[in-house]
Design an enzyme around this catalytic site. Structure first.
Site, PDB file in Angstrom:
ATOM      1  N   CYS A  42       0.830  -1.208   0.000  1.00 39.44           N
ATOM      2  CA  CYS A  42       0.000   0.000   0.000  1.00 39.44           C
ATOM      3  C   CYS A  42       0.861   1.254   0.000  1.00 39.44           C
ATOM      4  O   CYS A  42       1.690   1.458   0.882  1.00 39.44           O
ATOM      5  CB  CYS A  42      -0.924  -0.005   1.212  1.00 39.44           C
ATOM      6  SG  CYS A  42      -1.929   1.488   1.326  1.00 39.44           S
ATOM      7  N   ARG A  51      -0.021   4.688   3.009  1.00 39.86           N
ATOM      8  CA  ARG A  51       0.040   4.438   4.445  1.00 39.86           C
ATOM      9  C   ARG A  51       0.325   5.635   5.337  1.00 39.86           C
ATOM     10  O   ARG A  51       0.320   5.507   6.557  1.00 39.86           O
ATOM     11  CB  ARG A  51       1.080   3.337   4.724  1.00 39.86           C
ATOM     12  CG  ARG A  51       0.596   1.984   4.301  1.00 39.86           C
ATOM     13  CD  ARG A  51       1.640   0.929   4.566  1.00 39.86           C
ATOM     14  NE  ARG A  51       2.547   0.732   3.443  1.00 39.86           N
ATOM     15  CZ  ARG A  51       3.680   0.033   3.513  1.00 39.86           C
ATOM     16  NH1 ARG A  51       4.043  -0.486   4.663  1.00 39.86           N
ATOM     17  NH2 ARG A  51       4.432  -0.123   2.443  1.00 39.86           N
ATOM     18  N   TRP A  77      -8.892   5.775  -0.198  1.00 44.54           N
ATOM     19  CA  TRP A  77      -9.431   6.424  -1.398  1.00 44.54           C
ATOM     20  C   TRP A  77      -8.635   5.917  -2.587  1.00 44.54           C
ATOM     21  O   TRP A  77      -7.581   5.302  -2.441  1.00 44.54           O
ATOM     22  CB  TRP A  77      -9.348   7.954  -1.300  1.00 44.54           C
ATOM     23  CG  TRP A  77      -7.992   8.468  -0.911  1.00 44.54           C
ATOM     24  CD1 TRP A  77      -6.885   8.564  -1.701  1.00 44.54           C
ATOM     25  CD2 TRP A  77      -7.616   8.945   0.377  1.00 44.54           C
ATOM     26  NE1 TRP A  77      -5.839   9.071  -0.980  1.00 44.54           N
ATOM     27  CE2 TRP A  77      -6.256   9.324   0.300  1.00 44.54           C
ATOM     28  CE3 TRP A  77      -8.298   9.110   1.599  1.00 44.54           C
ATOM     29  CZ2 TRP A  77      -5.552   9.830   1.384  1.00 44.54           C
ATOM     30  CZ3 TRP A  77      -7.588   9.620   2.675  1.00 44.54           C
ATOM     31  CH2 TRP A  77      -6.241   9.974   2.567  1.00 44.54           C
ATOM     32  N   GLU A  84      -5.102   3.390 -10.426  1.00 42.42           N
ATOM     33  CA  GLU A  84      -5.743   2.082 -10.210  1.00 42.42           C
ATOM     34  C   GLU A  84      -6.896   1.901 -11.183  1.00 42.42           C
ATOM     35  O   GLU A  84      -7.159   0.805 -11.671  1.00 42.42           O
ATOM     36  CB  GLU A  84      -6.287   1.977  -8.777  1.00 42.42           C
ATOM     37  CG  GLU A  84      -5.233   2.097  -7.699  1.00 42.42           C
ATOM     38  CD  GLU A  84      -5.862   1.934  -6.325  1.00 42.42           C
ATOM     39  OE1 GLU A  84      -6.146   2.981  -5.685  1.00 42.42           O
ATOM     40  OE2 GLU A  84      -6.097   0.797  -5.897  1.00 42.42           O
TER      41      GLU A  84
HETATM   42  N1  ARG Z   1      -6.753  -1.652  -6.984  1.00 41.99           N
HETATM   43  C1  ARG Z   1      -8.059  -1.954  -6.494  1.00 41.99           C
HETATM   44  C2  ARG Z   1      -9.114  -1.397  -7.426  1.00 41.99           C
HETATM   45  O1  ARG Z   1      -8.783  -0.759  -8.369  1.00 41.99           O
HETATM   46  C3  ARG Z   1      -8.290  -1.372  -5.105  1.00 41.99           C
HETATM   47  C4  ARG Z   1      -7.219  -1.684  -4.083  1.00 41.99           C
HETATM   48  C5  ARG Z   1      -7.247  -0.744  -2.890  1.00 41.99           C
HETATM   49  N2  ARG Z   1      -7.021   0.613  -3.300  1.00 41.99           N
HETATM   50  C6  ARG Z   1      -7.014   1.672  -2.501  1.00 41.99           C
HETATM   51  N3  ARG Z   1      -6.808   2.833  -3.023  1.00 41.99           N
HETATM   52  N4  ARG Z   1      -7.243   1.581  -1.211  1.00 41.99           N
HETATM   53  O2  ARG Z   1     -10.282  -1.551  -7.253  1.00 41.99           O
END
Ligand code: ARG
Length: 410
Positions: free
Chosen positions: A113, A116, A285, A290
């Site tokens: 992560c 953090r 968030w 991602e």
């Molecule tokens: N990578 C995953 C997604 O796109 C979520 C993982 C957790 N991501 C976060 N920003 N807490 O759905």
């Protein structure tokens, strides 16, 4: 796992006579110098079953809790009580403060992560008294409302009942509280291929789906192994979503893309001091990449790069034109722009990288390592433009606890 750990820790039996032993000068294979009666087959006492909760892990956590939280005082009294409780019941119950701190430590320990820096701010909902499917579902929806917070996303974890001896806790089958379904239509997948297996399972249970590209999956909760899961449609106000537009290209909206606001992982167990909470959905968030560089771009997800490139009028005849790379940047820009316009928290990968290194430095000042997995920390676009790319991290120890861990299937 607990058994393995105990076995590996047991000291090895000495292989040869040692000093002080009456046979010390004899050849190791020589018979004893006096005749002993043949040992009769006295049944060995059955080894005591190890307690359900590993007392060593419990002690280690209690010590850490007291060390890092001086206001909690010396650990001895609590240690004594915890070991006594494990002796009597096989496990122990965390105090609310231990639970909250343990959950935050699990986040701090999450080597993959990048977010953090804010581990102390995690909102911990203590829902350990709940274990019915209906209650779980209702509180997961409430989790999404609290975390979504009208767009100002708050990191939240909801901790439901732990596993107890002979009584495994109920589980959520979804990977995330909000995720889109995938449907196989004419050999292709409509929607998110990552949500195809769960969609099929939900359909088997009676879920009716519209087969849209962005259809939020119902929540599936299984109270006991082998039991039929219950399914719950998400209420409209629980799943905050953002339609995607581009700051310069009006046509982008016509692609009909959208994404949800709260990434809430629901298929990992939270382990604190030997206690396992298999249902403890948690969220932060989003970092834009991602969504823009993985969920909507990966070939085995929404696979949008060719479509975006075509609308941008790029030459897609050869890899060398970098049409994928150019489309990827515009897609990521659209994600950040749209979330911002909608008033929904999202981080760009440059900012989040700087925050992470600030976290690493802050922890180092406190004398603590920050184990990190480089391949997960470095963002999937423009890696080398971010400072997290240009260094290595403290090694990852998979046995580090508290932690979020993969849940083994029932
Ligand atoms: N990578 C995953 C997604 O796109 C979520 C993982 C957790 N991501 C976060 N920003 N807490 O759905």
């Amino acid at each position: 796992m607990i058994f393995d750990r105990l076995r590996t820790r047991r000291p090895a039996a000495p292989t040869a006579p040692t000093g002080g032993c009456p046979y010390a000068h004899a050849h190791p294979s020589a018979p004893p110098p006096f005749s002993e009666p043949e040992p009769r087959s006295v049944p060995e006492p059955a080894p005591a079953a190890p307690p359900f909760t590993d007392p060593e892990q419990a002690s280690e956590f209690v010590r850490r809790f007291h060390r890092e939280q001086p206001a909690a005082g010396a650990p001895e009294e609590r240690l004594h009580a915890v070991l006594d409780e494990i002796g009597r019941t096989g496990t122990y119950v965390h105090t609310p403060a231990e639970l909250a701190y343990g959950a935050r430590l699990a986040w701090r320990n999450a080597a993959r992560c990048i977010g953090r820096l804010y581990w102390r701010s995690l909102v911990v909902r203590d829902l350990r008294h709940l274990s019915s499917a209906d209650d779980l579902a209702a509180e997961c929806f409430e989790h999404l409302r609290l975390a979504g917070n009208g767009g100002r996303i708050r990191p939240v974890i909801s901790v439901f009942a732990p596993d107890r001896p002979g009584r495994p806790a109920p589980r959520i089958l979804n990977q995330q509280l909000v995720r889109y379904a995938g449907h196989h239509v004419d050999g292709a997948v409509v929607g998110d291929p990552a949500g195809a297996a769960l969609a099929a399972r939900a359909r088997d249970l009676g879920w009716k789906c519209a087969e849209d590209r962005f259809e939020v999956l119902p929540l599936l909760v299984q109270e006991r192994p082998g039991e039929r899961p219950s399914w719950y449609e998400l209420p409209d106000d629980a799943a905050l979503e953002v339609p995607l537009t581009h700051p310069e290209h009006a046509w982008f909206a016509e692609l009909g893309l959208r994404w949800y606001a709260v990434p809430a992982i629901s298929d990992m167990a939270l382990e604190i001091g030997g206690v396992r909470y298999p249902t403890a959905p948690f969220n932060g968030w989003y970092m834009g990449t991602e969504i823009g560089a993985r969920n909507l771009a990966d070939a085995d997800r929404y696979d949008m790069l060719a479509t975006v490139a075509e609308r941008l009028g790029l030459d897609t005849s050869h890899d060398r034109t970098l049409w994928r790379d150019r489309a990827l940047v515009e897609l990521n820009l659209a994600v950040l722009h749209s979330f911002q316009e909608a008033g929904v928290t999202v981080a760009d990968h440059h900012t989040e990288s700087h925050r992470f290194l600030k976290h690493v430095a802050q922890e180092a000042r406190l004398g603590r390592p920050t184990p990190a997995d480089w391949s997960w920390i470095v963002p999937p676009v423009s890696g080398g433009l971010t400072p997290v790319y240009h260094r290595y991290y403290d090694p990852v120890d998979p046995s580090l606890r508290p932690a979020f861990v993969a849940r083994e299937p029932w």
